[in-house]
Design an enzyme around this catalytic site. Structure first.
Site, short mmCIF file in Angstrom:
data_model
loop_
_atom_site.label_atom_id
_atom_site.label_comp_id
_atom_site.label_asym_id
_atom_site.label_seq_id
_atom_site.Cartn_x
_atom_site.Cartn_y
_atom_site.Cartn_z
N ASP A 13 -105.78 -75.41 19.44
CA ASP A 13 -105.66 -76.63 18.23
C ASP A 13 -105.04 -76.16 16.83
O ASP A 13 -105.29 -76.62 15.83
CB ASP A 13 -107.15 -77.31 17.92
CG ASP A 13 -107.84 -77.70 19.38
OD1 ASP A 13 -107.45 -78.24 20.10
OD2 ASP A 13 -108.99 -77.43 19.29
N LYS A 16 -99.95 -76.46 17.79
CA LYS A 16 -98.70 -75.81 18.54
C LYS A 16 -97.67 -76.80 18.91
O LYS A 16 -96.58 -76.62 19.02
CB LYS A 16 -99.05 -74.85 19.98
CG LYS A 16 -99.92 -73.81 19.68
CD LYS A 16 -100.51 -73.20 20.82
CE LYS A 16 -101.51 -74.08 21.69
NZ LYS A 16 -102.71 -74.03 20.91
N GLY A 40 -104.49 -80.31 24.20
CA GLY A 40 -104.32 -81.48 23.77
C GLY A 40 -103.01 -81.35 22.60
O GLY A 40 -103.67 -80.96 21.43
N HIS A 41 -101.79 -81.49 22.94
CA HIS A 41 -100.75 -81.35 21.92
C HIS A 41 -100.37 -82.35 21.10
O HIS A 41 -99.64 -83.47 22.06
CB HIS A 41 -99.70 -80.58 22.53
CG HIS A 41 -100.09 -78.86 23.12
ND1 HIS A 41 -99.19 -78.31 24.18
CD2 HIS A 41 -101.20 -78.11 22.96
CE1 HIS A 41 -100.10 -77.25 24.23
NE2 HIS A 41 -101.12 -77.24 23.43
N GLN A 221 -104.05 -73.83 24.66
CA GLN A 221 -105.38 -73.09 24.21
C GLN A 221 -105.03 -72.27 23.10
O GLN A 221 -104.13 -72.13 22.47
CB GLN A 221 -106.35 -72.61 25.22
CG GLN A 221 -106.98 -73.55 25.73
CD GLN A 221 -106.03 -74.35 27.11
OE1 GLN A 221 -105.46 -73.59 27.89
NE2 GLN A 221 -106.29 -75.67 27.18
#
Ligand code: IMP
Length: 428
Positions: A13, A16, A40-41, A221
């Site tokens: 988080d 990225k 989750g990007h 991650q």
């Protein structure tokens, strides 16, 4: 032409998605190498927000080739949902997405086992079946993307797996058993929809490398969630570090030219596990609300704390980072004093390097250095020279402590609100 890995320097988080989106402009190929839809990007373009879980963030740029490597575990339903969601927003996918034949499938029993085993493990997983899918891969019983294209083989493998899994579900977890026909027809339906994207990604990516295309390897991650190098057992089940790009895509280490680590200007963690600089007080809550620190995948509130350079320095070493992108600097704008953790104190000893003993990590006291806050808005600043003087002092101090230069500084969620001192595709 350089090939660059973008990797999380903390517990995921770090932002990225935004950094990859910016760099993707200069890349021909963007490739994911590990994890699954636990990631989750978030990418914000023209005030439109995109949250990507499986498909590389480069997909937002028209014409970019996006690959999902063998190191990724894929829930086809989640993948199809993401493809359809992006298509409905006008993003072209069909000619630019490639999925490795060797990537493993997340099956319905994986997420059930993930959730059930949480009761005893309490890792705080995303519950998406990631760990159990990797367990099957390593146990050599997993079902791969290529199996989806061979209905007989798929059925055979499913029958074998399901008989074991149903035994486990019924006898160990006291959970309902799953129906073979139902899963079989569901997955054959998925095959119809995603079959066209499945290919030999390793051969393809090496071909593009030979053709001197710029390749961006997208980590998911973060280093401290890496199954080997993170805060085990409170980690994810894949190699999130830069080295994972080699095994997770099938490329040689000699093909990687640089590693850009992404770190927040503070620290967050979602799920369980030690977190030395965690702030459980009003300040932690304040960071959470200013930084909108809620998981992009699960919506869970993230635990928040000051920047921990013991963690980031460790990540610099483990990943061989050539530079850092520092995100969410603006979230620190209002604080009169800003702390940086430079070591840990435990039973009279000072640790300047990352300790791996869980007793130390759980019980240590952070040793802080205090820096004057700049108390001015940095939101939207695009040039390093325009930053408040004290913000520059903070950035230079972090550079000194972690041992690499901060090449990119993010000053809001928006794509344009970024200071780029060195672009790894142009300046490494
Ligand atoms: P799993 O990956 O779902 O097995 O979860 C293992 C640990 O990794 C949990 O603490 C999760 O919260 C954490 N985790 C997994 N994916 C992400 C991510 O993308 N960002 C932050 N934490 C993650």
């Amino acid at each position: 032409m350089p090939n660059i890995v973008v990797v999380g320097a903390q517990w995921g988080d770090e932002g990225k998605g935004k950094i990859i989106d910016i760099l993707a402009k200069d890349a021909g190929v963007v490739a994911r190498y590990q994890g699954g839809h636990n990631a989750g990007h978030t990418v914000v373009v023209n005030d439109e927000e995109y949250i990507l879980h499986l498909i590389p963030s480069g997909i937002i740029h028209p014409g970019k080739i996006c690959m999902i490597g063998n190191g990724v575990v894929i829930d086809p339903e989640a993948l199809i949902g993401e493809i359809e969601g992006l298509k409905s927003r006008g993003i072209a996918i069909d000619n630019n997405l490639f999925i490795s034949k060797n990537s493993h499938l997340i099956m319905p029993y994986h997420s059930i086992i993930d959730k059930e085993s949480e009761r005893s493990k309490s890792i705080g997983t995303t519950g998406r079946g990631i760990g159990p899918a990797y367990v099957d891969k390593v146990a050599r019983t997993g079902i791969r993307m290529s199996d989806l294209l061979d209905s007989h083989l798929f059925r055979e493998k499913l029958e074998l797996n399901l008989s074991n899994m149903n035994y486990l579900l019924y006898n160990v977890y006291k959970s309902e058993q799953l129906d073979l026909e139902e899963i079989y027809s569901k997955y054959m339906g998925y095959a119809q929809k995603i079959g066209k994207y499945i290919t030999d990604v390793s051969i393809l990516i090496n071909k593009y490398i030979e053709e001197n295309m710029n390749i961006l390897f997208e980590g998911a991650q973060g280093t401290l969630l890496d199954v080997d190098h993170g805060t085990y057992p409170y980690v994810t089940s894949s190699n999130a570090i830069a080295g994972g790009a080699c095994t997770g895509l099938g490329i040689g280490p000699t093909k990687i030219d640089g590693v850009l680590g992404v770190s927040k200007a503070y620290t967050t963690r979602v799920g369980s596990g030690p977190f030395p600089t965690e702030l459980k007080d009003k300040l932690g809550n304040d960071l959470r609300s200013k930084g909108r620190e809620y998981g992009a995948t699960t919506g869970r509130p993230r635990r928040c704390g000051w920047l921990d350079v013991v963690v980031v320095r460790y990540s610099v070493i483990i990943n061989g980072m050539s530079g850092i992108a520092l995100t969410k600097l603006d979230i620190l704008d209002e604080y009169p004093k800003i702390k940086i953790c430079v070591g840990y104190k435990y039973k009279g000893n000072i640790y300047n390097e990352m300790p791996h003993e869980s007793s130390v990590l759980w019980n240590c006291e952070p040793v802080y250095e205090e820096i004057e806050g700049w108390q001015e808005s940095t939101v939207g600043i695009k040039r390093f020279d325009s930053l408040p003087k004290k913000a520059k002092v903070y950035i230079r101090r972090v550079e000194d402590l972690v041992g690499v230069k901060i090449d990119i500084i993010s000053t809001s969620q928006r794509r344009d609100d970024t200071i780029i001192k060195r672009n790894p595709f142009r300046d490494y």
